[in-house]
Design an enzyme around this catalytic site. Structure first.
Site, PDB file in Angstrom:
ATOM      1  N   LYS A   1    -101.939  89.368  51.024  1.00 12.83           N
ATOM      2  CA  LYS A   1    -101.625  90.759  50.660  1.00 12.83           C
ATOM      3  C   LYS A   1    -100.737  91.409  51.731  1.00 12.83           C
ATOM      4  O   LYS A   1    -100.584  90.855  52.832  1.00 12.83           O
ATOM      5  CB  LYS A   1    -102.925  91.545  50.515  1.00 12.83           C
ATOM      6  CG  LYS A   1    -103.749  91.644  51.792  1.00 12.83           C
ATOM      7  CD  LYS A   1    -105.175  92.128  51.522  1.00 12.83           C
ATOM      8  CE  LYS A   1    -105.986  92.181  52.812  1.00 12.83           C
ATOM      9  NZ  LYS A   1    -107.406  92.458  52.564  1.00 12.83           N
TER      10      LYS A   1
ATOM     11  N   TYR B   1     -89.296 111.251  76.479  1.00 16.14           N
ATOM     12  CA  TYR B   1     -89.740 112.497  75.843  1.00 16.14           C
ATOM     13  C   TYR B   1     -91.047 112.992  76.456  1.00 16.14           C
ATOM     14  O   TYR B   1     -91.967 112.205  76.719  1.00 16.14           O
ATOM     15  CB  TYR B   1     -89.990 112.263  74.354  1.00 16.14           C
ATOM     16  CG  TYR B   1     -88.734 112.120  73.519  1.00 16.14           C
ATOM     17  CD1 TYR B   1     -87.799 113.152  73.461  1.00 16.14           C
ATOM     18  CD2 TYR B   1     -88.506 110.967  72.786  1.00 16.14           C
ATOM     19  CE1 TYR B   1     -86.655 113.021  72.681  1.00 16.14           C
ATOM     20  CE2 TYR B   1     -87.378 110.823  71.996  1.00 16.14           C
ATOM     21  CZ  TYR B   1     -86.449 111.858  71.951  1.00 16.14           C
ATOM     22  OH  TYR B   1     -85.335 111.729  71.173  1.00 16.14           O
TER      23      TYR B   1
HETATM   24  C1  PLP Z   1    -108.194  91.515  53.295  1.00 16.41           C
HETATM   25  C2  PLP Z   1    -109.355  90.799  52.697  1.00 16.41           C
HETATM   26  C3  PLP Z   1    -109.703  89.513  53.151  1.00 16.41           C
HETATM   27  C4  PLP Z   1    -109.082  88.878  54.364  1.00 16.41           C
HETATM   28  O1  PLP Z   1    -109.701  89.404  55.509  1.00 16.41           O
HETATM   29  P1  PLP Z   1    -109.328  88.938  56.987  1.00 16.41           P
HETATM   30  O2  PLP Z   1    -110.266  89.711  57.846  1.00 16.41           O
HETATM   31  O3  PLP Z   1    -107.911  89.302  57.187  1.00 16.41           O
HETATM   32  O4  PLP Z   1    -109.542  87.476  57.063  1.00 16.41           O
HETATM   33  C5  PLP Z   1    -110.690  88.835  52.445  1.00 16.41           C
HETATM   34  N1  PLP Z   1    -111.327  89.406  51.403  1.00 16.41           N
HETATM   35  C6  PLP Z   1    -111.053  90.660  50.995  1.00 16.41           C
HETATM   36  C7  PLP Z   1    -111.814  91.250  49.849  1.00 16.41           C
HETATM   37  C8  PLP Z   1    -110.070  91.406  51.635  1.00 16.41           C
HETATM   38  O5  PLP Z   1    -109.808  92.660  51.236  1.00 16.41           O
END
Ligand code: PLP
Length: 359
Positions: A39, A253
């Protein structure tokens, strides 16, 4: 004329390291299948390249958050891959799911009914809420559904751990138990509970399928314990100017940093517009010739100022300093910036020269 790319900041993504990290999770999955979470544009690294490399390494099951991410993933991965969409399904989306052969992760009773009505018997996953209270069906939802899901083509029953980054947390065991009890009320299907951290917990959290994300991309999933993962991302920026400042001089800044004695300052071509967190002002660091060079002054849109006094003669215009990579570990930078590796990676922008090293 100078090649304009020669002055760009560079993001190097080592797809060989990515696939070796995937192998590491596959070997620690206790016999379960090892999937991959891709994702958020492959955690910022580029979904297409990441998905292709993982598929070539042997990964067969992929998870995305949004439907559009799933459609893109299908185009890259071809018809064989299994792709789950974690956000579930909205009332007007069934056609898109079917056209791209995507599997919705059904998160509530309405979504179950929708897939029963419009899913044409195609496979799906059910997300059970085992205690995170974010997404998924509750015990009450199961009361409403029990005995009424026989027609669902249930390919996966999953849940998600809230506290797996702390192996000692009592919530881990509580969620595991709740997950098993809730799943027992449904027709038998493969089970999945573990993301990166859960896969590596002592005790059996792997079930039939694990879903690592951050660990594949080189981020340590635990709050404390280091995991032997390979760095995947190297972020480097060129020095644009070097100057010497004396006691009382301020930098950047808000004049938020003041020199106590003579210091050498390098201004480099990286800023928050590139996705480097502004919270790194006076906190983050870079590495030049093995020397740790603290960020001094505020991170601005396109520029960061570093105290390169310790780097000696290596501090030259055109030299590259490393913000992430083997010398500047992602976990250490995340800690310095008071955030987690996930946020650092998923913020990486598109103003870099991106270099993909093939496995
Ligand atoms: C993002 C996500 C993962 C992956 O988690 P990590 O901590 O990056 O390994 C797995 N399952 C779900 C439901 C997620 O939302």
């Amino acid at each position: 004329m100078t090649d304009p790319v020669a002055r760009a900041s560079r993001l190097t993504i080592d797809l060989g390291a990515l696939t070796r990290n995937w192998d590491f999770f596959a070997q620690h999955a206790d016999g379960a299948e090892c999937g991959a979470v891709i994702k958020a544009n492959g955690y910022g690294l580029g979904q297409d390249a990441v998905a292709r490399a993982l598929q070539n390494a042997g990964c067969k099951t992929f998870f995305v958050a949004h439907l559009f991410e799933g459609v893109k993933a299908r185009a890259i991965l071809g018809p064989e891959a299994t792709i789950y969409v974690l956000h579930g399904i909205m009332s007007d989306e069934a056609e898109t799911f079917l056209a791209s052969h995507l599997r919705p992760v059904l998160n509530d009773v309405d979504q179950v009914r929708l897939w029963q009505a419009e899913g044409l018997g195609q496979p799906c996953a059910l997300h059970l809420d085992s205690g995170m209270n974010r997404l998924g069906l509750s015990e009450d939802d199961l009361d409403r559904l029990e005995g009424d899901v026989a027609d669902l083509n249930l390919a996966l029953i999953m849940s998600h751990l809230a506290c797996a980054s702390d192996p000692q947390h009592p919530k881990n065991g509580m969620q595991r138990q709740a997950f098993v009890q809730m799943a027992a009320r449904l027709p038998p299907a493969p089970l999945s509970l573990a993301a990166s951290a859960g896969t590596l917990l002592d005790g059996d959290y792997c079930f039939d399928l694990v879903r690592p994300g951050i660990g594949l991309y080189g981020g340590g999933p635990f709050d404390q314990d280091a995991v032997p993962l390979e760095p995947v991302v190297t972020l480097e920026a060129p020095i644009l100017q070097v100057r010497s400042v004396g006691p009382g001089d301020t930098i950047g800044y808000g004049a938020s940093w003041q020199a106590d004695r003579r210091r050498t300052i390098a201004t480099v071509a990286l800023g928050y517009a590139d996705g480097f967190l502004r919270a790194g002002s006076n906190r983050g660091f870079a590495i030049l010739a093995g020397a740790v060079c603290p960020i001094v002054g505020r991170v601005s849109m396109d520029l960061i100022t570093l105290d390169v006094t310790g780097a000696g003669r290596a501090a030259q215009v055109g030299a590259y300093v490393q913000f992430l990579g083997r010398a500047a570990p992602l976990d250490a930078q995340a800690q310095a910036l008071d955030t987690i590796p996930y946020e650092i990676l998923t913020r990486l922008g598109d103003r870099f020269e991106r270099i993909y090293l093939e496995p």
